[in-house]
Design an enzyme around this catalytic site. Structure first.
Site, PDB file in Angstrom:
ATOM      1  N   SER A 153      33.704  36.905 -19.622  1.00 56.35           N
ATOM      2  CA  SER A 153      32.276  37.064 -19.935  1.00 56.35           C
ATOM      3  C   SER A 153      31.558  38.195 -19.199  1.00 56.35           C
ATOM      4  CB  SER A 153      31.557  35.743 -19.629  1.00 56.35           C
ATOM      5  OG  SER A 153      31.580  35.495 -18.238  1.00 56.35           O
ATOM      6  N   ASP A 196      24.195  38.002 -27.839  1.00 54.42           N
ATOM      7  CA  ASP A 196      23.385  38.997 -28.559  1.00 54.42           C
ATOM      8  C   ASP A 196      23.955  40.411 -28.383  1.00 54.42           C
ATOM      9  OD1 ASP A 196      22.703  39.424 -25.893  1.00 54.42           O
ATOM     10  OD2 ASP A 196      20.536  39.265 -26.192  1.00 54.42           O
ATOM     11  N   GLU A 197      24.904  40.575 -27.433  1.00 49.90           N
ATOM     12  CA  GLU A 197      25.398  41.928 -27.148  1.00 49.90           C
ATOM     13  C   GLU A 197      26.203  42.507 -28.310  1.00 49.90           C
ATOM     14  OE1 GLU A 197      26.807  42.413 -23.090  1.00 49.90           O
ATOM     15  OE2 GLU A 197      25.538  40.770 -22.410  1.00 49.90           O
ATOM     16  N   SER A 200      31.535  43.153 -25.538  1.00 45.39           N
ATOM     17  CA  SER A 200      30.823  42.833 -26.781  1.00 45.39           C
ATOM     18  C   SER A 200      31.705  43.110 -27.999  1.00 45.39           C
ATOM     19  CB  SER A 200      29.476  43.552 -26.867  1.00 45.39           C
ATOM     20  OG  SER A 200      29.612  44.925 -26.668  1.00 45.39           O
ATOM     21  N   LYS A 229      33.794  40.010 -28.372  1.00 42.44           N
ATOM     22  CA  LYS A 229      33.009  38.876 -28.891  1.00 42.44           C
ATOM     23  C   LYS A 229      32.694  39.099 -30.383  1.00 42.44           C
ATOM     24  CE  LYS A 229      31.607  35.694 -27.017  1.00 42.44           C
ATOM     25  NZ  LYS A 229      32.188  34.349 -26.696  1.00 42.44           N
ATOM     26  N   ASN A 261      21.663  34.359 -20.046  1.00 45.06           N
ATOM     27  CA  ASN A 261      21.334  33.054 -19.442  1.00 45.06           C
ATOM     28  C   ASN A 261      21.191  33.198 -17.938  1.00 45.06           C
ATOM     29  OD1 ASN A 261      22.838  30.356 -21.297  1.00 45.06           O
ATOM     30  ND2 ASN A 261      22.177  32.325 -22.093  1.00 45.06           N
ATOM     31  N   TYR A 292      21.803  49.308 -11.132  1.00 45.63           N
ATOM     32  CA  TYR A 292      22.478  50.335 -11.926  1.00 45.63           C
ATOM     33  C   TYR A 292      21.435  51.302 -12.500  1.00 45.63           C
ATOM     34  CZ  TYR A 292      26.474  47.060 -11.974  1.00 45.63           C
ATOM     35  OH  TYR A 292      27.509  46.206 -11.646  1.00 45.63           O
ATOM     36  N   ASP A 346      25.026  54.409 -12.745  1.00 44.07           N
ATOM     37  CA  ASP A 346      24.783  53.530 -13.890  1.00 44.07           C
ATOM     38  C   ASP A 346      26.106  52.970 -14.420  1.00 44.07           C
ATOM     39  OD1 ASP A 346      23.275  52.190 -15.716  1.00 44.07           O
ATOM     40  OD2 ASP A 346      22.491  53.979 -16.732  1.00 44.07           O
ATOM     41  N   HIS A 361      25.821  51.664 -20.684  1.00 44.53           N
ATOM     42  CA  HIS A 361      24.837  50.614 -20.375  1.00 44.53           C
ATOM     43  C   HIS A 361      23.803  50.454 -21.502  1.00 44.53           C
ATOM     44  CE1 HIS A 361      22.383  48.823 -16.770  1.00 44.53           C
ATOM     45  NE2 HIS A 361      22.495  47.984 -17.782  1.00 44.53           N
TER      46      HIS A 361
END
Ligand code: NAD
Ligand code: TYD
Length: 360
Positions: A86, A132-133, A167, A170, A196, A223, A296, A300
């Protein structure tokens, strides 16, 4: 549905979902299946581990034969699938592990469910928890105003456009879940949730990492310029949404879950610093000097912001906590549970697994 398989129940969100289901549904048998990777911690479930309706099974979702055995052994009729790698930063360093667990692991679970249910879909449900990513990044069109920081929000029809290996993995797993509905008729649901926060989050993620570092007087690595925006939801509100959707959500639907609670990282970090100082009895500004701007993150994403109106409209779910209340509760929990955090940061929690399972 009576026998519910929850995967990843020893992790952050999973432990809250397991606790809620064990408490709310004494008539169900809750089987928590977790590999216990570095992120899995049975200490997260100490308060419910002896309940008669709770069983823990240590297994890897990628082990298809084992998944088939477990579906038969526990006569599983509902799945809530949270097990995953995750953390975005880890996915940048080690994308293979993410593809293995998140893509192949999800596929192995789907195939085991299909094999067991054998076309008898009545009373069955495969619910996949996603992020949501997968939708990519939104632009900051109002960077200097108050939230919302842009005009657009992710809705259930936003096109997938994942950027990080996390992402991307996922997104791929979401597609497989939908493909099992469209191809075989499996009763599936997918939800995509925003960031979360709350108790039991592994201290590699922003909020617990920073609370821990403030406590130990260590630098807080921001970052880039700290301008990225995330939409934060208290973890127990997510668990409640999962309960509502698992029981009342429409098959083959997607629901977005979010808090309408956007924060620029740097603003959020200042709130965390203030709250930790206040609750630790430090003078105001005591830890502000720990904020350190660093390189960074690669790729990102600028802004995530969820539109969760569909969920509100159809199932009446809304976040219950105001952010100020949620962050206060969260900081207080980490300060009151220092031994939980210390056993992770010292590596002490590993000993438990080594004694019980011969290591991870
Ligand atoms: P976490 O890293 O805290 O927990 C993941 C759990 O999965 C751990 O207990 C780990 O041991 C287990 N696991 C990992 N690989 C496994 C495998 N191969 N077989 C069996 N178990 C395995 O993660 P989290 O933050 O609780 O996230 C849970 C789910 O929610 C994930 O699917 C994640 O993508 C999704 N999600 C998380 C957030 C967030 O803000 N944390 C937001 C939206 C969606
Ligand atoms: P994180 O908690 O890793 O969640 P995600 O990347 O899934 O959104 O990070 C939240 C935000 O905080 C993200 O914009 C990256 C940033 N961040 C830092 O600035 N410093 C850190 O040390 C970490 C872990 C994250």
């Amino acid at each position: 549905m009576k026998n519910i398989l929850i995967t990843g129940g020893a992790g952050f969100i999973g432990s809250h979902v397991v606790r809620l289901f064990v408490n709310e549904y004494p008539e169900y048998r809750i089987v928590n299946l977790d590999k216990l990777t570095y992120a899995g911690n049975l200490a997260n479930l100490k308060d419910i581990e002896d309940r008669p309706n709770y069983t823990f099974v240590r297994a890897d979702i990628c082990d298809y034969d084992r998944m088939c055995e477990l579906f038969a052994e526990y006569d599983i009729d509902g799945v809530i699938h949270l097990a995953a790698e995750s953390h975005v930063d880890r996915s940048i360093k080690d994308p293979f592990t993410f593809a293995r667990t998140n893509v192949m692991g999800t596929l192995s679970l789907l195939q085991a469910a299909k094999n067991r249910w054998n076309g008898e879909w009545e009373g069955k449900r495969f619910y996949h928890i996603s992020t949501d990513e997968v939708y990519g990044a939104l632009e900051l069109t109002r960077p200097d105003g108050a939230a919302p920081y842009g005009d657009e929000f992710f809705t259930e029809t936003t096109k997938y456009d994942p950027h990080s290996p996390y992402s991307a993995s996922k997104a791929s797993s979401d597609h497989f879940v939908r493909a099992f509905h469209d191809t075989y008729g499996m009763p599936t649901i997918v939800t995509n949730c925003s960031n979360n926060y709350g108790p039991y989050q592994f201290p590699e993620k922003l909020i617990p990492l920073f609370i821990n570092n403030i406590r130990r007087g260590k630098p807080l690595p921001v970052y880039g310029r700290g301008e990225n925006v995330r939409d934060w939801l208290y973890v127990e509100d997510h668990a409640r949404a999962i309960d509502v959707i698992f029981h009342r959500g429409r098959i083959a639907e997607t629901y977005n879950i979010g808090g309408f609670n956007e924060w620029k990282n740097i603003d959020l970090i200042k709130v965390i610093v203030k709250t930790v100082d206040r609750l630790s009895g430090n003078p105001e500004g005591h830890s502000a000097g720990l904020i350190t701007y660093v390189a960074d993150r690669a790729g990102h994403d600028a802004r995530y912001a969820i539109d969760s109106n569909k969920l509100k409209r159809e199932l009446g779910w809304e976040p219950s906590l105001q952010f100020e209340e949620g962050i206060e509760k969260t900081v207080r929990w980490y300060l009151d549970n220092e031994e939980w955090m210390d056993s992770i940061t010292s590596g002490e929690y590993e000993k438990y697994y080594t004694e019980m399972y011969g290591g991870r």
